[in-house]
Write an enzyme that holds these catalytic residues in place. Structure first.
Site, short mmCIF file in Angstrom:
data_model
loop_
_atom_site.label_atom_id
_atom_site.label_comp_id
_atom_site.label_asym_id
_atom_site.label_seq_id
_atom_site.Cartn_x
_atom_site.Cartn_y
_atom_site.Cartn_z
N ARG A 30 0.80 -1.17 0.11
CA ARG A 30 0.15 -0.35 0.33
C ARG A 30 0.61 2.00 -0.02
O ARG A 30 0.56 2.54 0.15
CB ARG A 30 -0.78 0.07 1.54
CG ARG A 30 -2.35 -1.09 1.01
CD ARG A 30 -2.89 -0.45 2.13
NE ARG A 30 -1.78 -1.26 3.64
CZ ARG A 30 -1.80 -2.39 4.16
NH1 ARG A 30 -2.63 -3.71 3.77
NH2 ARG A 30 -0.87 -2.63 5.15
N GLU A 40 8.12 -16.76 12.67
CA GLU A 40 7.09 -17.05 13.45
C GLU A 40 7.90 -17.96 15.09
O GLU A 40 8.54 -19.01 14.81
CB GLU A 40 5.78 -17.23 13.62
CG GLU A 40 5.37 -16.19 12.00
CD GLU A 40 4.04 -15.90 12.18
OE1 GLU A 40 3.19 -16.49 12.85
OE2 GLU A 40 3.15 -16.19 10.20
N GLN A 48 -2.11 -14.47 -2.01
CA GLN A 48 -2.90 -13.41 -0.77
C GLN A 48 -3.16 -11.94 -1.79
O GLN A 48 -3.86 -12.07 -0.71
CB GLN A 48 -1.13 -13.84 0.15
CG GLN A 48 -1.65 -12.52 1.06
CD GLN A 48 -0.43 -12.91 2.42
OE1 GLN A 48 0.68 -13.20 2.07
NE2 GLN A 48 -0.67 -11.38 3.66
CA CA Z 1 2.11 -15.43 9.58
#
Ligand code: CA
Length: 418
Positions: A141, A200, A237
């Protein structure tokens, strides 16, 4: 020397992931036998299922290790978790009189095949790394609108799929999906061309909730942490994510490391979230340090080639902690279950070599990486193996997580699709 010495082989090596201070929880099998619960120590796995059956270890009145996952043990709650850890630490400590009792239940880790350590009740993935959110937002964006207006006020997440959470070592099949095609009216339907990883941490919820919980209560509910790779198809995505967020792009697979490192083992490594850029609403404020200083890395190895470490970062980079995420998850009244898994969001540091995904490392494919073997990568190719590793480092010892490893296989060849 580790802080605590043990009689078990390899447990006192300074670079072992599994000293006596760690004692992480997993599920293993040997020679294709029945999967059973085990605790890692040094070069060995303590078969707690067999030890419980023999009456040598007994965390509760009724058996909890007669099933190949740790959910039953987690249900027993924090007091039993602490008592069992303390009993194991005594029994495995150097010159413990219990050595002859425990020794028959040790299995060399090199012979153990690892399985999912717990039954995943539900999986929620957050987006709580500020550097990652800024980098991805800048690409999607522009830098002015990189952080959505809600981002500094709450940990943003989406409900993921428990059904595709897999243990380290499981192969990952490149997904097919709809890809935006700028030159045509119709999207293309193809195997993802921008398949990626996300570095993560996963928090494992060990106690259930009914109704809202505070951040302090949420911290009490967490049993431990794992490494987590949220495999992501960036092209799928980009086309599907508005207005409801990621769906198929994140559904293919999520890989976790096989050992749940308990919150108790991580206690000395607690650290605070960074300074707040906007004051948080009271329900999200932390009563103390809720993050951990855990060094993380990701390595990539093309088929038959040596691996290259492509990023090094730290869990302490997160803007929101797992207890904040868990507390936020419950404010609606959403009940949490034993075995719920919360993904932290991609852990990226501030500089390029600390970025936790290929999307960021190659800046959307514009700046491909060069691997040590000379190969170039913007995204993952078939045959690539991606490995996450992590550890917290103490004085002369470390609390390690082992690995979360997966190899990308070619997309399926489905008649009528191509
Ligand atoms: Ca993720």
């Amino acid at each position: 020397m580790p802080r605590l010495a043990s009689w078990v082989k390899g447990a006192n090596e300074p670079d072992t992931d599994f000293p006596l201070d760690n004692l992480p929880c997993g599920v293993f099998s040997v020679n294709g036998g029945k999967p059973r619960c085990g605790v890692a120590i040094g070069e060995m796995v303590l078969d707690v299922s067999a030890a419980e059956e023999a009456g040598v270890l007994r965390p509760a009145e009724a058996p909890v290790f007669d099933v190949p996952f740790w959910n039953g043990f987690m249900e027993l709650g924090p007091e039993i978790w602490a008592a069992f850890r303390s009993a194991l630490m005594q029994a495995l400590a150097e010159s413990s009189p219990q050595r002859p009792e425990l020794e028959p239940f040790l299995v060399p880790m090199s012979t153990a095949a690892m399985h999912m350590p717990f039954a995943v009740a539900e999986f929620t993935d957050f987006y709580a790394g500020r550097n990652h959110a800024f980098n991805v937002g800048s690409m999607f964006r522009g830098p002015e609108n990189a952080l959505p207006p809600n981002w500094l006020h709450m940990p943003i997440g989406y409900n993921g799929r428990a059904s595709s959470v897999v243990v380290s070592g499981t192969d990952i099949r490149r997904p097919w999906g709809q890809l935006k095609s700028p030159d045509h009216d119709m999207p293309a339907f193809l195997p993802s061309r921008r398949f990626d990883f996300e570095l993560e941490m996963g928090a494992v919820v060990g106690q259930p909730s009914q109704g809202p919980v505070s951040v302090a209560e949420a911290d009490e509910m967490i049993f431990g942490y794992v490494l987590l790779n949220d495999w992501s198809a960036r092209d799928i995505q980009a086309w599907e994510y508005q207005p409801l967020g990621p769906f198929q792009a994140k559904a293919t697979a999520t890989t976790i490391s096989p050992w749940i490192v308990t919150k108790a083992a991580l206690e000395p490594f607690r650290t605070s979230t960074p300074e707040r850029e906007k004051p948080l609403l009271p329900y999200l404020r932390e009563p103390g340090p809720m993050l951990y200083d855990i060094a993380l890395e990701a390595a990539l190895a093309p088929a038959g080639r040596p691996e290259t470490v492509i990023t090094r970062t730290n869990y302490a980079e997160m803007y929101y902690s797992a207890p904040q995420q868990l507390a936020h998850h419950t404010v609606s009244g959403c009940p949490m279950r034993v075995g719920d898994l919360l993904g932290s969001g991609t852990v990226s540091g501030k500089t390029r070599p600390e970025r936790g995904s290929l999307l960021e490392l190659s800046w959307g494919g514009k700046e491909p990486l060069t691997l040590e073997g000379g190969e170039s990568r913007s995204f993952l190719e078939d045959g690539d193996t991606l490995v996450l590793r992590g550890h917290a480092r103490g004085d002369g010892y470390r609390i390690g997580f082992g690995e979360a490893r997966g190899t990308v296989l070619p997309a399926i060849d489905k008649p009528g699709w191509a």
